[in-house]
Design a protein around this motif. Sequence first.
Motif, PDB file in Angstrom:
ATOM      1  N   SER A   3       0.312  -1.163 -10.190  1.00  0.00           N
ATOM      2  CA  SER A   3       1.854  -0.571  -9.865  1.00  0.00           C
ATOM      3  C   SER A   3       2.336  -1.190  -8.837  1.00  0.00           C
ATOM      4  N   THR A   6       4.751   3.153  -5.132  1.00  0.00           N
ATOM      5  CA  THR A   6       3.787   4.297  -5.022  1.00  0.00           C
ATOM      6  C   THR A   6       4.517   5.430  -4.653  1.00  0.00           C
ATOM      7  N   ALA A  89      -4.380  -1.065  -3.631  1.00  0.00           N
ATOM      8  CA  ALA A  89      -5.269  -0.274  -4.672  1.00  0.00           C
ATOM      9  C   ALA A  89      -6.601  -0.481  -5.081  1.00  0.00           C
ATOM     10  N   GLU A 303       3.326   1.688   2.350  1.00  0.00           N
ATOM     11  CA  GLU A 303       2.982   2.221   1.053  1.00  0.00           C
ATOM     12  C   GLU A 303       1.527   2.482   0.947  1.00  0.00           C
ATOM     13  N   HIS A 305      -1.480   2.615  -1.066  1.00  0.00           N
ATOM     14  CA  HIS A 305      -1.807   2.332  -2.510  1.00  0.00           C
ATOM     15  C   HIS A 305      -3.096   2.620  -2.670  1.00  0.00           C
TER      16      HIS A 305
END
Length: 309
Positions: A3, A6, A89, A303, A305
């Motif tokens: 993605s 987030t 991620a 962010e 992730h």
Amino acid sequence: MQSQATSRILMIRPVRFGFNEQTADSNAFQDSKLATQANNIAQEDALQEFDEMVRQLQALGVDVMVYEDTADPHTPDSIFPNNWISFHASGTVVLYPMQAENRRLERRQDIIDDLAKRFHVARVVDLTSFEQEGKFLEGTGSLVLDRMNKVAFASLSTRTDSDVLAEFSRQTGYRTVAFKAIDAHGKAVYHTNVVMCIADTFAVICLAAITDPDERLMVRHELEKLGKRIIEISLEQMASFAGNMLLVLTKKGQKVLVMSTRAFESLTARQIDQLDDYASLFHFDLSTIESNGGGSARCMMAEVHLPRK
């Protein structure tokens, strides 16, 4: 595919925020006229702006994780954590080399350890040894990441070195797109994230800042190849932090484009309509933070992730 955005955002609540003399030479967004402003006044005003931004983001349904800065050592720019760390991620955490010595003090192992209690940290990529060579890459200030396609855009400057960029690419697998951006006064733009913002299906960018026509065409082509609708901003809008936006998600998956009030008010009605097609626009008064710190809304958000445990 990962993605792009987030709902989990890390922010650092300032304790001794103020004008940073060590960063002023390379950051034209800092207002030297405010260097004489008492630090306690700047701290008080910045804290109000910070708390209001956090309150409104949380009310929208964004998972904002706030960590309190420490009074000692003195880190006047700690409110901008995205410059020293990024979370991915894959479970990778990247630590970055910083130009200003007092900004290097912002790096905090206790924050990484605390996040590791809730999220899976597979490895830490530490690029900070480049500081000994006088080479820097200041996180997602220097890097604007298309996380979906693993492409990193970077405007080269004294704070964004090509050698460190190459090592970031080698360690993370990101393909890099490097260029040079110049402001209206002919000065290299200190961070890429004031030139451009990449979201899932669109990109906001000041192409006029890329003065080399071949590089400008190359960057445009790369964004189009990635399927991004390009929304151009002017040099004047860039100077108002209109490139310093970040797409975030609420816990329900709604898309929110975050920016400062100064950035929002610089946009034309047409640009607002274009952006509103992709996300809800939210803006916050960050005038003290912007003028003293030379950074804006995007710089305040790191962010997270990392996958949950």
